[in-house]
Design an enzyme around this catalytic site. Structure first.
Site, PDB file in Angstrom:
ATOM      1  N   TRP A  76       0.834  -1.217   0.000  1.00  0.00           N
ATOM      2  CA  TRP A  76       0.000   0.000   0.000  1.00  0.00           C
ATOM      3  C   TRP A  76       0.859   1.254   0.000  1.00  0.00           C
ATOM      4  O   TRP A  76       1.893   1.272   0.674  1.00  0.00           O
ATOM      5  CB  TRP A  76      -0.849  -0.015   1.269  1.00  0.00           C
ATOM      6  CG  TRP A  76      -1.425   1.309   1.662  1.00  0.00           C
ATOM      7  CD1 TRP A  76      -0.788   2.307   2.358  1.00  0.00           C
ATOM      8  CD2 TRP A  76      -2.737   1.799   1.383  1.00  0.00           C
ATOM      9  NE1 TRP A  76      -1.641   3.378   2.534  1.00  0.00           N
ATOM     10  CE2 TRP A  76      -2.844   3.092   1.943  1.00  0.00           C
ATOM     11  CE3 TRP A  76      -3.846   1.267   0.715  1.00  0.00           C
ATOM     12  CZ2 TRP A  76      -4.002   3.868   1.854  1.00  0.00           C
ATOM     13  CZ3 TRP A  76      -5.010   2.040   0.640  1.00  0.00           C
ATOM     14  CH2 TRP A  76      -5.086   3.309   1.192  1.00  0.00           C
TER      15      TRP A  76
ATOM     16  N   TRP B 172      -9.157   8.550   0.375  1.00  0.00           N
ATOM     17  CA  TRP B 172      -9.494   7.701   1.516  1.00  0.00           C
ATOM     18  C   TRP B 172     -10.882   7.104   1.323  1.00  0.00           C
ATOM     19  O   TRP B 172     -11.808   7.792   0.918  1.00  0.00           O
ATOM     20  CB  TRP B 172      -9.450   8.522   2.820  1.00  0.00           C
ATOM     21  CG  TRP B 172      -8.043   8.873   3.211  1.00  0.00           C
ATOM     22  CD1 TRP B 172      -7.470  10.109   3.205  1.00  0.00           C
ATOM     23  CD2 TRP B 172      -7.018   7.973   3.650  1.00  0.00           C
ATOM     24  NE1 TRP B 172      -6.156  10.028   3.612  1.00  0.00           N
ATOM     25  CE2 TRP B 172      -5.852   8.733   3.903  1.00  0.00           C
ATOM     26  CE3 TRP B 172      -6.967   6.585   3.853  1.00  0.00           C
ATOM     27  CZ2 TRP B 172      -4.656   8.166   4.343  1.00  0.00           C
ATOM     28  CZ3 TRP B 172      -5.765   6.029   4.294  1.00  0.00           C
ATOM     29  CH2 TRP B 172      -4.636   6.810   4.536  1.00  0.00           C
TER      30      TRP B 172
ATOM     31  N   TRP C 195      -3.769  -0.035   4.298  1.00  0.00           N
ATOM     32  CA  TRP C 195      -3.065   0.887   5.188  1.00  0.00           C
ATOM     33  C   TRP C 195      -2.740   0.152   6.480  1.00  0.00           C
ATOM     34  O   TRP C 195      -3.560  -0.633   6.982  1.00  0.00           O
ATOM     35  CB  TRP C 195      -3.964   2.101   5.461  1.00  0.00           C
ATOM     36  CG  TRP C 195      -3.254   3.212   6.177  1.00  0.00           C
ATOM     37  CD1 TRP C 195      -2.520   4.192   5.603  1.00  0.00           C
ATOM     38  CD2 TRP C 195      -3.223   3.451   7.590  1.00  0.00           C
ATOM     39  NE1 TRP C 195      -2.020   5.031   6.564  1.00  0.00           N
ATOM     40  CE2 TRP C 195      -2.425   4.604   7.798  1.00  0.00           C
ATOM     41  CE3 TRP C 195      -3.759   2.808   8.709  1.00  0.00           C
ATOM     42  CZ2 TRP C 195      -2.177   5.132   9.062  1.00  0.00           C
ATOM     43  CZ3 TRP C 195      -3.507   3.325   9.963  1.00  0.00           C
ATOM     44  CH2 TRP C 195      -2.720   4.484  10.136  1.00  0.00           C
TER      45      TRP C 195
ATOM     46  N   GLN D 224       4.205   7.399   1.987  1.00  0.00           N
ATOM     47  CA  GLN D 224       3.605   6.600   3.058  1.00  0.00           C
ATOM     48  C   GLN D 224       3.397   5.195   2.510  1.00  0.00           C
ATOM     49  O   GLN D 224       2.770   5.016   1.458  1.00  0.00           O
ATOM     50  CB  GLN D 224       2.253   7.218   3.458  1.00  0.00           C
ATOM     51  CG  GLN D 224       2.388   8.530   4.203  1.00  0.00           C
ATOM     52  CD  GLN D 224       2.858   8.318   5.627  1.00  0.00           C
ATOM     53  OE1 GLN D 224       2.089   7.960   6.486  1.00  0.00           O
ATOM     54  NE2 GLN D 224       4.140   8.542   5.872  1.00  0.00           N
TER      55      GLN D 224
ATOM     56  N   SER E 241       3.400  11.301   7.639  1.00  0.00           N
ATOM     57  CA  SER E 241       3.905  12.159   6.561  1.00  0.00           C
ATOM     58  C   SER E 241       4.851  13.248   7.035  1.00  0.00           C
ATOM     59  O   SER E 241       4.795  13.684   8.185  1.00  0.00           O
ATOM     60  CB  SER E 241       2.733  12.791   5.816  1.00  0.00           C
ATOM     61  OG  SER E 241       2.161  11.814   4.989  1.00  0.00           O
TER      62      SER E 241
ATOM     63  N   ARG F 240       0.438  16.973  12.903  1.00  0.00           N
ATOM     64  CA  ARG F 240       1.249  16.147  11.989  1.00  0.00           C
ATOM     65  C   ARG F 240       1.530  16.801  10.638  1.00  0.00           C
ATOM     66  O   ARG F 240       1.014  17.836  10.312  1.00  0.00           O
ATOM     67  CB  ARG F 240       0.562  14.798  11.766  1.00  0.00           C
ATOM     68  CG  ARG F 240      -0.831  14.870  11.197  1.00  0.00           C
ATOM     69  CD  ARG F 240      -1.391  13.452  10.969  1.00  0.00           C
ATOM     70  NE  ARG F 240      -2.780  13.493  10.530  1.00  0.00           N
ATOM     71  CZ  ARG F 240      -3.824  13.466  11.353  1.00  0.00           C
ATOM     72  NH1 ARG F 240      -3.649  13.390  12.665  1.00  0.00           N
ATOM     73  NH2 ARG F 240      -5.047  13.516  10.867  1.00  0.00           N
ATOM     74  N   ASP F 241       2.367  16.103   9.870  1.00  0.00           N
ATOM     75  CA  ASP F 241       2.693  16.430   8.480  1.00  0.00           C
ATOM     76  C   ASP F 241       3.514  17.717   8.361  1.00  0.00           C
ATOM     77  O   ASP F 241       3.111  18.670   7.682  1.00  0.00           O
ATOM     78  CB  ASP F 241       1.407  16.520   7.625  1.00  0.00           C
ATOM     79  CG  ASP F 241       0.486  15.328   7.823  1.00  0.00           C
ATOM     80  OD1 ASP F 241       0.992  14.258   8.208  1.00  0.00           O
ATOM     81  OD2 ASP F 241      -0.734  15.453   7.612  1.00  0.00           O
TER      82      ASP F 241
ATOM     83  N   ASN G 119       0.179   5.791   0.398  1.00  0.00           N
ATOM     84  CA  ASN G 119      -0.652   6.995   0.285  1.00  0.00           C
ATOM     85  C   ASN G 119       0.233   8.216   0.050  1.00  0.00           C
ATOM     86  O   ASN G 119       0.916   8.239  -0.984  1.00  0.00           O
ATOM     87  CB  ASN G 119      -1.686   7.117   1.412  1.00  0.00           C
ATOM     88  CG  ASN G 119      -1.204   6.992   2.829  1.00  0.00           C
ATOM     89  OD1 ASN G 119      -0.867   5.907   3.273  1.00  0.00           O
ATOM     90  ND2 ASN G 119      -1.184   8.076   3.576  1.00  0.00           N
ATOM     91  N   ASP G 120       0.243   9.196   0.928  1.00  0.00           N
ATOM     92  CA  ASP G 120       0.843  10.503   0.616  1.00  0.00           C
ATOM     93  C   ASP G 120       2.278  10.462   0.079  1.00  0.00           C
ATOM     94  O   ASP G 120       3.109   9.726   0.608  1.00  0.00           O
ATOM     95  CB  ASP G 120       0.934  11.361   1.883  1.00  0.00           C
ATOM     96  CG  ASP G 120      -0.321  11.369   2.709  1.00  0.00           C
ATOM     97  OD1 ASP G 120      -1.325  10.789   2.293  1.00  0.00           O
ATOM     98  OD2 ASP G 120      -0.281  11.977   3.800  1.00  0.00           O
TER      99      ASP G 120
HETATM  100  C1  FRU Z   1      -3.008  12.166   4.879  1.00  0.00           C
HETATM  101  C2  FRU Z   1      -2.609  11.462   6.156  1.00  0.00           C
HETATM  102  C3  FRU Z   1      -1.646  12.308   6.965  1.00  0.00           C
HETATM  103  C4  FRU Z   1      -0.901  11.291   7.772  1.00  0.00           C
HETATM  104  C5  FRU Z   1      -0.811  10.125   6.816  1.00  0.00           C
HETATM  105  C6  FRU Z   1      -0.886   8.789   7.476  1.00  0.00           C
HETATM  106  O1  FRU Z   1      -3.477  11.316   3.885  1.00  0.00           O
HETATM  107  O2  FRU Z   1      -3.757  11.120   6.905  1.00  0.00           O
HETATM  108  O3  FRU Z   1      -2.265  13.309   7.746  1.00  0.00           O
HETATM  109  O4  FRU Z   1       0.356  11.755   8.174  1.00  0.00           O
HETATM  110  O5  FRU Z   1      -1.876  10.269   5.903  1.00  0.00           O
HETATM  111  O6  FRU Z   1      -0.628   7.757   6.563  1.00  0.00           O
END
Ligand code: FRU
Length: 480
Positions: free
Chosen positions: A35, A297, A62, A54, A98, A159-160, A37-38
Site C-alpha cells: 500500500w 481515503w 493501510w 507513506q 507524513s 502532523r505532516d 498513500n501521501d
Molecule cells: C493524509 C494522512 C496524513 C498522515 C498520513 C498517514 O493522507 O492522513 O495526515 O500523516 O496520511 O498515513
C-alpha cells in the site's frame, strides 16, 4: 531499525512476486507492492530527485506506516530504493507519518511525524503525534534522531511537517486540530532541532471549514504565497468538495514575522475523484513542482486484489497565471517519455463515434466550442471513462464507469470562456489526468477498465461537434 527495515524490504519482495499488473501504472510512481498513500520528503538534492511515500509493505491495506523511497535523475525515469523509515520502539511506534525533506548543507534530512496510538490501534481519539528528525549520508540509509517538536497542551492531532529555509532561518508548517477545528501552525528554528511557535498561518473558524488540516505546505508563487492543505470535514456544495476529503489552497501575502493574509476563499486544486495530500518541492532551476496521492481515503481500490494499492500523480508544475489564478501543468521533463507519435487531422462528427487509430497514453486536442452544438461531445476511453463537454450544463465532465457503484460518477469544471478548449490527457493503466487550457483546471481520477481496454474514440451526441488538431503519443515506462 536495521532489522525492521530488512524485514519490510523482504515483505515487499514477497508481495511483489504475487503482484498482477493489469492496473499497474506504466508512468506513475507506485509501490513495487503493498500500500501507499501521501507523497513525502520530495526533494532534489545532490543532482537526484527523491520521492518518499507513506507505505505499508506487509500488505495492500493501510497499516503501520513506513517511508517507501524512489529516486530519479531526470524526474521522468524512476528506480525503487530500499525502505527508508520503519516504525521504531518509541515515539514513532505507531507509524512514521507524513513529512518532508530538506537539504541541510548537503545532508538529506527528513522531518516526519512520529505517531503513537495511546488507546487501541486505530482509535483516533487517543493519539500522540510529534515531529521527528532523521538524516542520511548516502541518500539511501537513514539514522533517526528522535523528536524535535512536541504539541502544545490540548493538541493531539499534530502532523505532516513541511520545512523550508528563508531569511536565514528554518520554518515549519504543521497541520493540527484544536477544539475540533483544523489549523496550520507555523514554527521557526535556527538549527532544525530547537523549534519555537511563531503564529497560526491559518485555521478553520467553524467545523465546516475542516476539523483537521492535513499536509499543509506554504511557499511563494509569483508575487503571492500559497497555503496548500488537505482539510477534513468540508461539506459538499453543488459541484464542489465532492470527495471524501479535499485538497486546495488559500492565496495571499506573507513576509517572515508577519501574518498570512489570504485574499480569496479556499479553492480546490484538482477537480477529479482522486487527488489528495499534495506536496511541493523546488526543481534545480527553481520551478515549483508537486506530486499528490492519486487516490482518496475510503474509495474502492480494485488493485488490492493484485497485491498493491495507491499511486502518485504525475509530477506537475505550479505557476501563477497573469490573471492571478493558479495553473497546474505536467512537468516538462515528461516529454522524455514520448515514443510513437501520431498527428490526427481535424474532424467533424454528427451523432457519431469514431475510433482513434490506436491506444495512446498522451493525447492533446482542441475542441471548437463555438463551432459545436452537440449536447455532449468528447473522448471515450474504452468503456471505463468519458471526458466530454456537456452543452446543457455548460461544463467539462469526467465520467467514469465501473461494475462497482463506488467507482462510478462524474466530476466536472465550468467551461472556461473562449471559443476553443484545449485538453491534454494522460491515460495510464488505471488513471486519467486531464489538464484543461494549459492548466487552468485539472481533473484526476482512477479508472479501472474491467476488460483492460483503454482505446480512445471521439464522439458527438445530440448534434455536431468540431474537433480541432490532435496529437498523441505512446509513452515509455518510467521504471528503469
Ligand atoms: C493524509 C494522512 C496524513 C498522515 C498520513 C498517514 O493522507 O492522513 O495526515 O500523516 O496520511 O498515513
Amino acid at each position: 531499525m536495521k532489522n525492521a527495515l530488512a524485514q519490510a524490504d523482504h515483505a515487499v519482495e514477497a508481495l511483489r512476486a504475487e503482484r498482477r499488473d493489469d492496473y499497474y501504472p506504466q508512468f506513475h510512481l507506485a509501490p513495487s507492492a503493498g500500500w501507499i498513500n501521501d507523497p513525502n520528503g520530495l526533494i532534489c538534492i545532490n543532482g537526484v530527485y527523491h520521492a518518499f511515500y507513506q507505505h505499508h509493505p506487509y500488505d495492500e491495506n493501510w497499516g503501520p506506516m513506513h517511508w517507501g523511497h524512489a529516486t530519479s535523475r531526470d524526474l521522468a525515469h524512476w528506480q525503487h530504493q530500499p525502505i527508508a523509515l520503519a516504525p521504531g520502539e518509541d515515539d514513532d511506534k505507531g507509524g512514521c507519518f507524513s513529512g518532508c525533506a530538506v537539504d541541510d548543507g548537503g545532508v538529506l534530512t527528513l522531518i516526519y511525524t512520529g505517531h503513537v496510538w495511546l488507546g487501541k490501534a486505530g482509535d483516533d481519539d487517543q493519539v500522540r503525534e510529534v515531529q521527528c528528525l532523521a538524516t542520511s549520508e548516502d541518500g539511501v540509509h537513514f539514522v533517526k534522531h528522535g523528536p524535535v517538536l512536541t504539541p502544545p497542551d490540548g493538541i493531539q492531532h499534530f502532523r505532516d511537517p513541511k520545512v523550508w529555509r528563508e531569511d536565514g532561518e528554518w520554518w515549519m508548517v504543521v497541520g493540527a486540530r484544536e477544539n475540533g477545528l483544523g489549523q496550520a501552525r507555523l514554527y521557526r528554528s535556527a538549527d532544525l532541532r530547537d523549534w519555537r511557535f511563531d503564529r497560526l498561518l491559518g485555521g478553520a473558524q467553524a467545523p465546516h471549514q475542516g476539523y483537521m488540516w492535513e499536509c499543509p505546505d506554504f511557499f511563494p508563487l509569483g508575487e503571492q504565497h500559497l497555503l496548500l492543505f488537505s482539510p477534513q470535514g468540508l461539506t459538499a456544495q453543488g459541484y464542489r468538495n465532492r470527495n471524501r476529503f479535499q485538497s486546495g489552497y488559500l492565496l495571499g501575502h506573507w513576509r517572515p514575522g508577519h501574518d498570512f493574509t489570504p485574499t480569496q476563499p479556499f479553492c480546490e486544486l484538482d477537480a477529479g475523484h482522486d487527488f489528495y495530500a499534495p506536496q511541493t518541492f523546488t526543481a534545480a532551476d527553481g520551478r515549483r513542482l508537486l506530486f499528490a496521492w492519486m487516490d482518496m481515503w475510503e474509495s474502492p481500490m480494485p488493485s488490492k486484489a493484485h497485491r498493491w494499492a495507491g499511486a502518485l500523480t504525475l509530477p506537475r508544475e505550479l505557476t501563477l497565471g497573469a490573471d492571478g489564478a493558479v495553473r497546474m501543468n505536467p512537468a516538462r521533463e515528461l516529454t522524455a517519455l514520448r515514443r510513437e507519435h501520431r498527428t490526427l487531422i481535424p474532424l467533424k462528427l454528427r451523432n457519431q463515434r469514431r475510433p482513434l487509430a490506436e491506444a495512446l497514453q498522451e493525447l492533446q486536442l482542441t475542441l471548437d466550442l463555438a463551432g459545436s452544438d452537440a449536447e455532449r461531445y468528447g473522448v471515450a476511453i474504452g468503456g471505463a471513462a468519458r471526458l466530454y463537454v456537456d452543452n446543457q450544463a455548460h461544463r467539462l465532465v469526467l465520467e467514469r464507469f465501473s461494475e462497482d457503484p463506488g467507482l462510478c460518477g462524474c466530476r466536472s469544471v465550468a467551461l472556461p470562456a473562449g471559443e476553443r478548449l484545449s485538453l491534454r490527457l494522460f491515460i495510464d493503466r488505471s488513471s486519467l489526468e486531464v489538464f484543461v487550457n494549459q492548466g487552468e483546471a485539472c481533473l484526476t481520477s482512477r479508472i479501472y477498465p474491467a476488460d483492460g481496454r483503454r482505446d480512445l474514440s471521439l464522439f458527438a451526441e445530440g448534434g455536431q461537434a468540431q474537433f480541432g488538431d490532435m496529437e498523441g503519443w505512446q509513452l515509455e515506462s518510467i521504471w528503469a
